[in-house]
Design an enzyme around this catalytic site. Structure first.
Site, PDB file in Angstrom:
ATOM      1  N   TYR A 194      42.329  36.692  44.350  1.00 26.15           N
ATOM      2  CA  TYR A 194      41.307  37.929  44.232  1.00 26.15           C
ATOM      3  C   TYR A 194      40.342  37.754  45.349  1.00 26.15           C
ATOM      4  CZ  TYR A 194      43.412  39.408  39.807  1.00 26.15           C
ATOM      5  OH  TYR A 194      44.090  39.912  38.992  1.00 26.15           O
ATOM      6  N   LYS A 249      52.433  28.406  38.116  1.00 19.24           N
ATOM      7  CA  LYS A 249      53.595  28.854  38.449  1.00 19.24           C
ATOM      8  C   LYS A 249      53.822  27.676  39.479  1.00 19.24           C
ATOM      9  CE  LYS A 249      56.824  31.898  38.624  1.00 19.24           C
ATOM     10  NZ  LYS A 249      57.763  32.038  37.535  1.00 19.24           N
ATOM     11  N   ASP A 303      55.143  33.032  33.326  1.00 15.27           N
ATOM     12  CA  ASP A 303      56.007  33.821  32.620  1.00 15.27           C
ATOM     13  C   ASP A 303      56.260  33.410  31.283  1.00 15.27           C
ATOM     14  OD1 ASP A 303      57.113  31.641  33.914  1.00 15.27           O
ATOM     15  OD2 ASP A 303      58.988  32.587  34.601  1.00 15.27           O
ATOM     16  N   ASP A 353      43.620  37.191  34.283  1.00 14.73           N
ATOM     17  CA  ASP A 353      43.440  38.654  34.091  1.00 14.73           C
ATOM     18  C   ASP A 353      44.386  39.289  33.495  1.00 14.73           C
ATOM     19  OD1 ASP A 353      42.455  40.923  34.511  1.00 14.73           O
ATOM     20  OD2 ASP A 353      42.697  41.022  36.626  1.00 14.73           O
ATOM     21  N   ASP A 410      44.278  40.112  29.110  1.00  8.73           N
ATOM     22  CA  ASP A 410      44.318  41.462  28.389  1.00  8.73           C
ATOM     23  C   ASP A 410      45.586  41.711  27.296  1.00  8.73           C
ATOM     24  OD1 ASP A 410      42.423  42.685  29.648  1.00  8.73           O
ATOM     25  OD2 ASP A 410      43.556  44.358  30.560  1.00  8.73           O
TER      26      ASP A 410
END
Ligand code: NAD
Length: 358
Positions: free
Chosen positions: A135, A190, A222, A246, A250
């Protein structure tokens, strides 16, 4: 103890009024000062994070934040949009650790889209690194592709990067938090594909040596996305980078069924923090007096625990919230057959009453 109160836009002022009422009912000595932020600040001072608001936030021990944003500001230049106020506060205060608890209250189990047995008693904490990763990594931009099958074509690119100190400090925050809970940290990466996250995994493993009393497991992102809906109660503290956090936070918030119930905290190295509900400014219901104030009230409880060293007061608020739910009081977003529908103010009043009764 000085608290900056930043109500913001949409339902922000309505839910904040209830949280302030609850804080006042505790009988503790706080200095609370209110300032405009977001669209409200743009209207009042021409900027979503005016100098005076930023100064107040910097001087305060903690910031209680409502929500910002409204569709009517979508056409403004990016740096004047309400959401820039949150990014500005994160940056100026160095708020690098984002805490998002996902708690499923017994009385609201039916609101989850998952089977009750999977979420009943759920209490997990997602800790997201907030200031690094893809980001913010440089370089980024658009250019002509320098190589590959489509060399010369227009392309866009971002840079994923993390330094050792950034990973170390968020790992320590997670281990410390786990010590006060279920003593287990799941670090999500990852590493099988990304160099940045192989490094993340290595640094988290090294930091873990100082916390032998806390169990550490590593999980690919994942798989973590799958496990969160398959067996969410197996998690205690989940720590991860900015982008994975992020998305996963959620996902986790939805396990509990209602975004109107979920608090959050963003902390810096000094323990100073910004506390806000996980939801936005809900312009569709603003001014109707029906928004759920509990996420903001629970954010105030987190503030008492993490920035103001008042854990007993935090527990009193959380117990009062459980009590009003047990009494069957519900705002529209969590209402179901057989429960009593109340508005924003009535819900705040009920929490204050429960506090005073105990
Ligand atoms: P939102 O979270 O504001 O609303 C999503 C849905 O949830 C809406 O139907 C809303 O009515 C409902 N909802 C949200 N909070 C509620 C509450 N406390 N009680 C009852 N119902 C509630 O998300 P959105 O609609 O995508 O965004 C609206 C605005 O909020 C946008 O301008 C967006 O940029 C902004 N936003 C701000 C923040 C923030 O301030 N941190 C976070 C997310 C979105």
């Amino acid at each position: 103890m000085k608290i900056a109160i930043l109500p913001g836009d949409g339902i922000g002022p309505e839910i904040m009024a209830e949280a302030v009422k609850v804080l006042q009912a505790l009988g503790l000595r706080f200095e609370m000062e209110t300032a405009p932020v977001g669209g409200a600040a743009y209207e009042a001072a021409g900027h979503p994070l005016p100098e005076a608001t930023l100064r107040l936030a910097q001087q305060a021990d903690a910031i209680l934040f409502g929500a910002v944003g409204d569709w009517k500001y979508d056409k403004l230049e990016r740096h004047l949009r309400p959401e820039q106020a949150i990014l500005g506060l994160r940056k100026h205060l160095g708020l690098f650790a984002n805490f998002r608890p996902a708690i499923c209250y017994e009385q609201l189990v039916g609101a989850s889209s998952l089977k009750p047995e999977l979420v009943a008693g759920l209490d997990i904490l997602i800790i997201r690194e907030l200031t690094g990763d893809i980001y913010f990594g440089q370089p980024r931009g658009r250019r002509s592709a320098p190589d590959g099958a489509f060399a010369g074509a227009e392309e866009a690119f971002d840079t994923m990067r993390y330094t050792r100190p950034e990973i170390e400090r968020i790992a320590r925050v997670a281990f410390e938090a786990a010590r006060k809970r279920g003593k287990k940290v799941t670090s999500v990466d990852k590493a099988n594909v990304l160099e940045t996250f192989q490094f993340w995994k290595d640094v988290v493993t090294e930091a873990h040596q100082d916390y032998p009393d806390v169990a550490l497991e590593h999980m690919y992102v994942d798989n973590a996305a799958m496990q969160l809906v398959k067996a969410p109660k197996n998690f205690d503290v989940l720590v991860t980078g900015n982008m994975f956090g992020d998305i996963l936070s959620d996902e986790a918030s939805m396990l509990t069924g209602s975004i109107g119930m979920l608090p959050s905290a963003s902390l810096n190295e000094k323990g100073q923090g910004l506390y806000e509900p996980s939801h936005g400014s809900a312009p569709d219901i603003a001014g109707k007096g029906i928004a759920n104030p509990l996420a903001t009230i629970l954010s105030a409880a987190m503030m008492l625990r993490f920035s103001l060293a008042q854990p007993a007061a935090a527990e009193r608020i959380e117990a009062a919230v459980r009590q009003v739910l047990a009494q069957g009081l519900r705002t529209a977003d969590i209402w179901s057959e057989g429960t009593t529908r109340v508005g924003t103010r009535e819900m705040g009043d009920a929490v204050v009453k429960a506090l005073k009764d105990n």
